[in-house]
Design an enzyme around this catalytic site. Structure first.
Site, short mmCIF file in Angstrom:
data_model
loop_
_atom_site.label_atom_id
_atom_site.label_comp_id
_atom_site.label_asym_id
_atom_site.label_seq_id
_atom_site.Cartn_x
_atom_site.Cartn_y
_atom_site.Cartn_z
N HIS A 41 54.01 32.07 70.65
CA HIS A 41 53.38 33.17 71.39
C HIS A 41 53.66 32.90 72.87
O HIS A 41 53.15 31.93 73.44
CB HIS A 41 51.87 33.22 71.12
CG HIS A 41 51.56 33.66 69.72
ND1 HIS A 41 50.49 33.19 68.99
CD2 HIS A 41 52.21 34.56 68.92
CE1 HIS A 41 50.50 33.78 67.80
NE2 HIS A 41 51.53 34.61 67.73
N GLU A 44 51.21 31.70 75.62
CA GLU A 44 50.33 30.55 75.35
C GLU A 44 51.06 29.28 75.79
O GLU A 44 51.67 28.59 74.99
CB GLU A 44 49.96 30.53 73.86
CG GLU A 44 49.27 31.83 73.43
CD GLU A 44 48.97 31.90 71.94
OE1 GLU A 44 49.16 30.88 71.24
OE2 GLU A 44 48.54 32.97 71.49
N HIS A 150 49.49 26.33 70.06
CA HIS A 150 49.04 27.63 70.58
C HIS A 150 47.91 27.42 71.58
O HIS A 150 47.42 26.30 71.75
CB HIS A 150 48.50 28.51 69.44
CG HIS A 150 49.53 28.91 68.45
ND1 HIS A 150 50.01 30.18 68.35
CD2 HIS A 150 50.17 28.19 67.49
CE1 HIS A 150 50.91 30.24 67.38
NE2 HIS A 150 51.02 29.04 66.84
N GLU A 228 45.34 24.78 68.36
CA GLU A 228 44.92 25.71 69.42
C GLU A 228 44.31 24.84 70.50
O GLU A 228 43.21 24.31 70.32
CB GLU A 228 43.88 26.70 68.88
CG GLU A 228 44.37 27.57 67.72
CD GLU A 228 45.15 28.80 68.18
OE1 GLU A 228 45.26 29.03 69.41
OE2 GLU A 228 45.66 29.52 67.31
ZN LIG Z 1 49.14 31.80 69.27
#
Ligand SMILES: [Zn+2]
Length: 436
Positions: A41, A44, A150, A228
């Site tokens: 992404h 990110e 992420h 994350e």
């Molecule tokens: Zn992501």
């Protein structure tokens, strides 16, 4: 110690780069392969910076820091800091402030992989260039363990994302994620504490289809976790050193996990050549959690929670082998090398009414093959050596109904035992002969 390779290119032809870090970087070694990849992404970016720092840390601490030295000596470490460069540099090559989540086609790369439950194209989009190149890269390797990074939350998310049911190694995933988060908590305050104090099963957070983590874990028989690592998608630059300080010990320990579990080499019992084998844990593996070894050395790395297991090893044309009561402890490894023997029953001839004759046997430079055919048809004659390797393959040989005589040169064969196979839609005959 470090080499730069290209996974592929983005739609806008930016290179997707990966570094390999290993003590003998130019050689393929008898070691597990590990993979970190970040920022699929594009907006990110925390993981992008953390990965650049990790590369620098590994390279500048080899021979100084014990953990770093151990990892570089015992693991082939691959790090891809940025897997969606078109998303990150959407505003231009010198600007990340207009970064977007998607690639240049506005497709979310983390919904675009084949899904174990929802089919090849769960997002109804073609596989994107970035993902096709990534899948090909991963298939060329045999990553026993990986993570993709992420931001937007602070939690480690382990498989499955698509299924409600648990992965066969749920307890192991929970254990290694717990270890990561607990280590982070020693060096931070109120960071990485979402869900179960920083870890969650993917589906129980929210179900996604077409995610990379499930693709790797299901289709490549790997083990992948989604990290994350910051609530803020785009943290201010002066916060980045804090994220490094919180995470770097855990990032190193996580790589070290790939050296644990049950591991060894699977080879031929006579030649000691490596064999491509499937390794299953009986009464344990389910939903594609069995693993395959890598072809260069026949080495396998079965990461698993501590316990006592029965393992089954199988390879094409070989007798499979079950080894019972193999014990392994967490933070430790058990070495189990396995030799498989050729399945000789595959070579019993099925002569029936074909009346196959091979003369002379043993032969020198020529074979005369006589057999009866029930039809006029084309057939294939294949010669295998003792190890079931195909030596000759003659296609489209015409056989008439009734008795047939075919001559075959054997001048180029080494001395030894061979198997001659004749097959067509109607015929399957196999017979052994010798060259002296
Ligand atoms: Zn992501």
């Amino acid at each position: 110690m470090c080499s730069i390779d290209t996974i592929g290119t983005s739609i806008n032809e930016r290179e997707i780069l990966v570094v390999k870090i290993s003590d003998n970087v130019k050689k393929k070694e008898n070691e597990p392969e590990f993979f970190y990849t970040s920022t699929m992404h594009g907006d990110e970016v925390t993981g992008y910076i953390l990965m650049l720092r990790l590369i620098d840390y590994l390279l500048s601490n080899y021979g100084e820091n014990e953990v770093v030295t151990y990892l570089i000596d015992n693991v082939e470490i691959w790090i891809n800091p940025l897997s969606n460069p078109d998303g990150t540099y959407f505003g231009g090559d010198n600007n990340i402030f207009q970064a977007i989540r998607f690639n240049a086609n506005y497709v979310d790369l983390n919904r675009n992989f084949p899904d174990p439950e929802d089919g090849e194209h769960p997002d109804n989009e073609d596989w994107q260039k970035e993902n096709i190149d990534m899948m090909n890269f991963m298939k060329e390797h045999n990553f026993a363990f990986s993570a993709n990074l992420h931001t937007g939350a602070e939690v480690l998310n382990y498989p499955w994302d698509t299924y409600e049911k648990e992965h066969a190694d749920e307890d192991w995933f929970e254990y290694i994620c717990r270890e990561y988060a607990d280590t982070v908590h020693k060096y931070s305050d109120n960071y990485l504490t979402s869900f179960d104090n920083g870890i969650t099963n993917g589906y129980s957070w929210y179900s996604i289809s077409g995610g990379r983590q499930d693709y790797v874990t299901y289709f490549l028989h790997g083990r992948e976790v989604t990290f994350e690592l910051s609530q803020t998608k785009f943290p201010p630059a002066n916060n980045l050193p804090n994220y490094w300080e919180y995470n770097y010990r855990s990032l190193l320990n996580y790589i070290k996990q790939v050296t644990y579990g049950i591991k060894g080499n699977v080879t031929d019992s006579i030649t000691n050549e490596p064999l491509l084998a499937k390794i299953e844990i009986l009464n344990h593996d389910i939903d594609s959690s069995e693993i395959y070894n890598s072809e260069n050395f026949g080495n396998y790395h079965r990461l698993i929670f501590q316990g006592t297991y029965n393992l089954k090893f199988s390879a094409d044309a070989y007798n499979s082998k079950i080894i019972e009561n193999v014990n392994v402890q967490n933070e430790n490894f058990t070495i189990l090398d396995v030799k498989l023997s050729l399945d000789t029953t595959l070579f019993i001839s099925k002569i029936e009414s074909y009346n196959l004759k091979i003369i002379p046997n043993p032969c020198k430079n020529k074979l005369q093959i006589t057999f009866n055919s029930k039809y006029n048809e084309n057939l294939e004659i294949i010669i295998f050596d003792f190890y079931a390797r195909e030596i000759k393959n003659l296609k489209n040989i015409f056989a008439k109904k009734g008795k047939n005589v075919i001559y075959l040169s054997t001048a180029d064969l080494q001395y030894g035992m061979y198997f001659l196979q004749i097959k067509s839609e109607n015929i399957f005959i196999k017979e052994k002969f010798f060259k002296h």
